[in-house]
Design a protein around this motif. Structure first.
Motif, PDB file in Angstrom:
ATOM      1  N   ARG A   1       8.686   1.559   8.889  1.00 11.61           N
ATOM      2  CA  ARG A   1       8.605   2.891   9.086  1.00 11.61           C
ATOM      3  C   ARG A   1       8.067   4.136   9.115  1.00 11.61           C
ATOM      4  N   ARG A   2       7.351   5.161   9.776  1.00 16.63           N
ATOM      5  CA  ARG A   2       6.489   5.942   8.389  1.00 16.63           C
ATOM      6  C   ARG A   2       7.252   6.202   7.094  1.00 16.63           C
ATOM      7  N   ASN A   3       6.214   6.585   6.472  1.00 16.99           N
ATOM      8  CA  ASN A   3       6.498   6.402   4.943  1.00 16.99           C
ATOM      9  C   ASN A   3       7.919   5.700   3.976  1.00 16.99           C
ATOM     10  N   GLY A   4       8.366   5.404   4.830  1.00 18.78           N
ATOM     11  CA  GLY A   4       9.633   4.082   4.467  1.00 18.78           C
ATOM     12  C   GLY A   4       9.580   2.762   4.942  1.00 18.78           C
ATOM     13  N   MET A   5      10.935   2.325   4.320  1.00 16.56           N
ATOM     14  CA  MET A   5      11.198   1.226   4.818  1.00 16.56           C
ATOM     15  C   MET A   5      10.257   0.275   3.942  1.00 16.56           C
ATOM     16  N   PHE A   6       9.257  -0.351   4.648  1.00 12.49           N
ATOM     17  CA  PHE A   6       8.693  -1.236   4.644  1.00 12.49           C
ATOM     18  C   PHE A   6       7.021  -1.233   5.176  1.00 12.49           C
ATOM     19  N   ALA A   7       6.796  -0.053   5.606  1.00 14.65           N
ATOM     20  CA  ALA A   7       5.773  -0.073   5.845  1.00 14.65           C
ATOM     21  C   ALA A   7       4.421   0.183   5.265  1.00 14.65           C
ATOM     22  N   CYS A   8       4.552   0.045   3.835  1.00  8.37           N
ATOM     23  CA  CYS A   8       3.504  -0.280   3.330  1.00  8.37           C
ATOM     24  C   CYS A   8       2.770  -1.917   2.805  1.00  8.37           C
ATOM     25  N   LEU A   9       4.448  -3.094   3.484  1.00  9.58           N
ATOM     26  CA  LEU A   9       3.718  -4.228   3.456  1.00  9.58           C
ATOM     27  C   LEU A   9       2.319  -4.844   3.864  1.00  9.58           C
ATOM     28  N   PRO A  10       1.978  -3.980   5.252  1.00  6.79           N
ATOM     29  CA  PRO A  10       0.706  -4.350   6.057  1.00  6.79           C
ATOM     30  C   PRO A  10      -0.764  -3.687   4.752  1.00  6.79           C
ATOM     31  N   LYS A  11      -0.591  -2.901   4.094  1.00  4.50           N
ATOM     32  CA  LYS A  11      -1.425  -2.802   3.526  1.00  4.50           C
ATOM     33  C   LYS A  11      -1.642  -3.910   2.517  1.00  4.50           C
ATOM     34  N   PHE A  12      -1.194  -5.054   1.992  1.00 12.19           N
ATOM     35  CA  PHE A  12      -1.030  -5.643   1.678  1.00 12.19           C
ATOM     36  C   PHE A  12      -2.278  -6.862   1.908  1.00 12.19           C
ATOM     37  N   ALA A  13      -2.530  -6.257   3.622  1.00  9.53           N
ATOM     38  CA  ALA A  13      -3.968  -6.818   4.111  1.00  9.53           C
ATOM     39  C   ALA A  13      -5.072  -6.817   2.992  1.00  9.53           C
ATOM     40  N   GLY A  14      -4.707  -5.008   2.530  1.00  8.54           N
ATOM     41  CA  GLY A  14      -6.310  -5.570   1.563  1.00  8.54           C
ATOM     42  C   GLY A  14      -6.343  -5.847   0.138  1.00  8.54           C
ATOM     43  N   GLN A  15      -7.199  -6.280  -0.831  1.00  4.85           N
ATOM     44  CA  GLN A  15      -7.250  -6.962  -2.177  1.00  4.85           C
ATOM     45  C   GLN A  15      -7.181  -5.458  -2.720  1.00  4.85           C
ATOM     46  N   ALA A  16      -7.378  -4.076  -2.757  1.00  3.81           N
ATOM     47  CA  ALA A  16      -7.243  -2.962  -3.153  1.00  3.81           C
ATOM     48  C   ALA A  16      -5.737  -2.911  -3.547  1.00  3.81           C
ATOM     49  N   TYR A  17      -5.131  -2.491  -2.962  1.00  5.51           N
ATOM     50  CA  TYR A  17      -3.969  -2.166  -2.900  1.00  5.51           C
ATOM     51  C   TYR A  17      -3.406  -3.199  -3.235  1.00  5.51           C
ATOM     52  N   TYR A  18      -3.117  -4.257  -2.985  1.00  8.37           N
ATOM     53  CA  TYR A  18      -2.503  -5.621  -3.814  1.00  8.37           C
ATOM     54  C   TYR A  18      -2.603  -5.144  -5.157  1.00  8.37           C
ATOM     55  N   GLU A  19      -4.415  -5.516  -5.325  1.00  6.69           N
ATOM     56  CA  GLU A  19      -4.850  -5.335  -7.084  1.00  6.69           C
ATOM     57  C   GLU A  19      -3.477  -3.969  -7.566  1.00  6.69           C
ATOM     58  N   ALA A  20      -3.263  -2.952  -6.681  1.00  6.07           N
ATOM     59  CA  ALA A  20      -2.831  -1.752  -7.108  1.00  6.07           C
ATOM     60  C   ALA A  20      -1.409  -2.147  -7.633  1.00  6.07           C
ATOM     61  N   HIS A  21      -0.883  -3.201  -6.690  1.00  8.65           N
ATOM     62  CA  HIS A  21       0.843  -2.841  -6.416  1.00  8.65           C
ATOM     63  C   HIS A  21       0.928  -4.857  -6.903  1.00  8.65           C
ATOM     64  N   PRO A  22       0.486  -5.016  -8.013  1.00  3.01           N
ATOM     65  CA  PRO A  22       1.030  -6.800  -7.689  1.00  3.01           C
ATOM     66  C   PRO A  22       1.806  -7.346  -8.174  1.00  3.01           C
ATOM     67  N   VAL A  23       2.970  -6.665  -8.727  1.00  2.00           N
ATOM     68  CA  VAL A  23       3.892  -6.602  -8.951  1.00  2.00           C
ATOM     69  C   VAL A  23       5.163  -6.184  -8.032  1.00  2.00           C
ATOM     70  N   MET A  24       6.683  -6.952  -7.788  1.00  2.00           N
ATOM     71  CA  MET A  24       7.999  -5.131  -7.606  1.00  2.00           C
ATOM     72  C   MET A  24       8.748  -6.030  -8.662  1.00  2.00           C
ATOM     73  N   TRP A  25      10.231  -5.924  -7.796  1.00  2.00           N
ATOM     74  CA  TRP A  25      11.336  -5.574  -8.556  1.00  2.00           C
ATOM     75  C   TRP A  25      12.183  -5.731  -8.427  1.00  2.00           C
ATOM     76  N   LEU A  26      12.639  -7.305  -8.365  1.00  2.00           N
ATOM     77  CA  LEU A  26      14.293  -7.200  -8.202  1.00  2.00           C
ATOM     78  C   LEU A  26      15.708  -7.287  -8.853  1.00  2.00           C
ATOM     79  N   LEU A  27      16.077  -6.670  -8.660  1.00  2.00           N
ATOM     80  CA  LEU A  27      17.189  -6.337  -9.395  1.00  2.00           C
ATOM     81  C   LEU A  27      19.067  -6.485  -9.014  1.00  2.00           C
ATOM     82  N   THR A  28      19.764  -7.596  -9.327  1.00  2.00           N
ATOM     83  CA  THR A  28      20.549  -7.913  -8.584  1.00  2.00           C
ATOM     84  C   THR A  28      21.770  -7.474  -9.986  1.00  2.00           C
TER      85      THR A  28
END
Length: 277
Positions: free
Chosen positions: A166-193
């Motif tokens: 969805r635009r500006n939300g949910m997992f819409a940013c995942l395809p941006k990881f096709a770019g190396q620069a985007y990955y390098e700016a966001h190399p980790v996520m956090w999962l809390l349980t």
């Protein structure tokens, strides 16, 4: 989720039986003119906890990747090569309040400087939260949820997590990881349980089909796991220094991908690194 003030900023710290399919969105996003993907939602069947082998078939639309059929035993043991971290998530979550609202909330996924900052749910099927928010309200955005066939405590070899594009939300940013620069700016996520937190060290991201080999959630024996991880690394649109060849479990985030290919998905995979203490 709106009107649920459960996330607070915390100070920074220095320092699978047969293949499953990714759920399909029941409605196309309003912001795109792409045709609605076919509805190939995951279906699960309960399997007894036995040592009886079962067949795993890897299929892929990319003819350059191998097709595999491997017999895999159900029960398995974990090795001792599990990495941990002394880091802690930059947010905290009040799970007592969240689960009082909805006991099917099993975690929270967060990626700094992205829209990914959502509760994670799990139902008895993969349809319920396609168009339902955690508070039970109907919404085209639905919720972020993990596959009903995975373990609710993220102890599966590979936990499959879904969110709409969805635009500006949910997992819409995942395809941006096709770019190396985007990955390098966001190399980790956090999962809390409710029981513990994890740093998610991302190691691969790529486009695939909803019935791709990547949606395998049982990765045993070690030869199968190594083949799977090698295939992920070879398919990845970005390169990473993360070594996924450990005994850490894997998290696969998946969303619809509107790239002109029918029933396409984009997935991002990471190693679950338990936070100590």
């Amino acid at each position: 989720v709106t009107d649920t003030p459960v996330v607070t900023e915390a100070p920074a710290v220095t320092e699978t039986p047969s293949n499953t399919k990714a759920p399909s969105e029941t409605n196309p996003p309003a912001e795109t003119e792409s045709p609605e993907p076919a509805n190939n939602s995951a279906e699960s069947t309960d399997s007894p906890e036995t040592d009886a082998p079962h067949e795993v078939t890897y299929t892929t639309s990319d003819t350059t990747l191998p097709f595999k059929k491997i017999v895999v035993p159900k029960s398995k043991g974990k090795g001792n090569n599990v990495r941990t971290t002394e880091e802690h998530p930059p947010i905290s979550v009040d799970f007592d309040s969240l689960r009082a609202m909805n006991p099917e909330i099993v975690g929270w996924i967060y990626c700094e400087d992205t829209p990914i900052n959502y509760p994670v749910l799990q139902a008895k099927d993969n349809e319920k939260y396609l168009n339902m928010q955690p508070d039970g309200k109907t919404s085209r955005s639905g919720s972020v949820f993990i596959d009903c066939i995975c373990e609710s405590d993220f102890s599966s070899d590979n936990t499959l997590m879904y969110g709409h594009n969805r635009r500006n939300g949910m997992f819409a940013c995942l395809p941006k990881f096709a770019g190396q620069a985007y990955y390098e700016a966001h190399p980790v996520m956090w999962l809390l349980t409710p029981d513990r937190s994890y740093r998610v060290d991302l190691f691969a991201g790529f486009a695939c089909r909803a019935d791709s080999w990547v949606y395998e959630y049982v990765l045993y024996p070690v030869d199968l796991r190594n083949d799977y991880l090698t295939l992920c690394l070879d398919s990845s649109a970005f390169t990473s220094d993360v070594d996924p060849f450990t005994d850490n479990n894997i998290l696969t985030l998946s969303t619809c991908h509107y790239n002109g290919v029918l029933d396409a998905r984009f997935v991002v995979l990471g190693s679950l690194i338990p936070c100590e203490n």
